[in-house]
Enzyme design. Structure first.
Site, PDB file in Angstrom:
ATOM      1  N   SER A 135       0.829  -1.192   0.000  1.00 22.87           N
ATOM      2  CA  SER A 135       0.000   0.000   0.000  1.00 22.87           C
ATOM      3  C   SER A 135       0.869   1.250   0.000  1.00 22.87           C
ATOM      4  CB  SER A 135      -0.951  -0.020   1.191  1.00 22.87           C
ATOM      5  OG  SER A 135      -1.913   1.012   1.055  1.00 22.87           O
ATOM      6  N   TYR A 149      -4.880   7.804  -7.599  1.00 26.38           N
ATOM      7  CA  TYR A 149      -4.061   6.857  -6.848  1.00 26.38           C
ATOM      8  C   TYR A 149      -4.592   6.711  -5.422  1.00 26.38           C
ATOM      9  CZ  TYR A 149       0.214   4.588  -5.130  1.00 26.38           C
ATOM     10  OH  TYR A 149       1.111   3.718  -4.589  1.00 26.38           O
ATOM     11  N   LYS A 153      -5.990   3.384  -3.596  1.00 24.76           N
ATOM     12  CA  LYS A 153      -5.309   2.876  -2.394  1.00 24.76           C
ATOM     13  C   LYS A 153      -6.228   2.910  -1.170  1.00 24.76           C
ATOM     14  CE  LYS A 153      -1.233   1.543  -3.747  1.00 24.76           C
ATOM     15  NZ  LYS A 153      -0.772   0.165  -3.572  1.00 24.76           N
TER      16      LYS A 153
END
Length: 161
Positions: A135, A149, A153
């Site tokens: 992660s 992004y 995530k």
């Protein structure tokens, strides 16, 4: 079939995935190193009896199934899955095209889901296994230029928890 731990690592053609694969091999484990292009895996890791380079586009569930099948055929099991493959589309939200935003989420969130879904039946049958999700701080705190992004995530963080 091997008595060694068998690692399946996504995005192993470069960067952290390649480093994890090298470390696992150096520790005496067997590694199924995947990438969209197996030439990048071979260039990064070379040849080894305990290494199997497999083509895997994590956004394709059929590729994930094929990679798992290849791993089990070669080594008989999968003990550790490292969901490492990723990409990065940077920019302000309004500047990232819908296609690029979707591609970010497909790779960074749905990619690990696809691969894990393919691996879990093997691990459940073995009654053992470890799933690792790589992660980022972007998964707990958004930042400028990281909207796609961070969204992916954040989703991965919630799923793996």
């Amino acid at each position: 079939m091997t008595e060694k731990k068998v690692w399946l690592i996504t995005g192993a053609g470069r960067g952290m995935g390649g480093d994890i694969a090298k470390a696992a091999l150096a520790a005496g484990h067997a590694v199924v190193a995947t990438a969209r292009n197996t030439d990048t895996v071979t260039a990064a890791l070379g040849q080894d009896d305990d290494l199997l380079a497999v083509k895997l586009d994590v956004t394709d569930p059929a590729d994930a199934e094929a990679a798992v099948t290849a791993a089990v055929e070669r080594f008989g099991r999968i003990d550790v899955l490292v969901n490492n493959a990723g990409n990065f589309y940077a920019g302000f939200f309004e500047e990232i095209s819908p296609g690029d935003f979707r591609a970010q989420v497909e790779t960074t969130l749905f990619g690990p889901l696809n691969v894990t879904r393919a691996v879990l039946p093997v691990m459940r049958a073995q009654r053992s296994g470890l799933v690792i999700a790589i992660s980022s701080t972007a998964g707990i705190m958004g930042q400028e230029f990281c909207t796609a992004y961070a969204a992916a995530k954040f989703g991965a963080e919630g799923w793996i928890e």
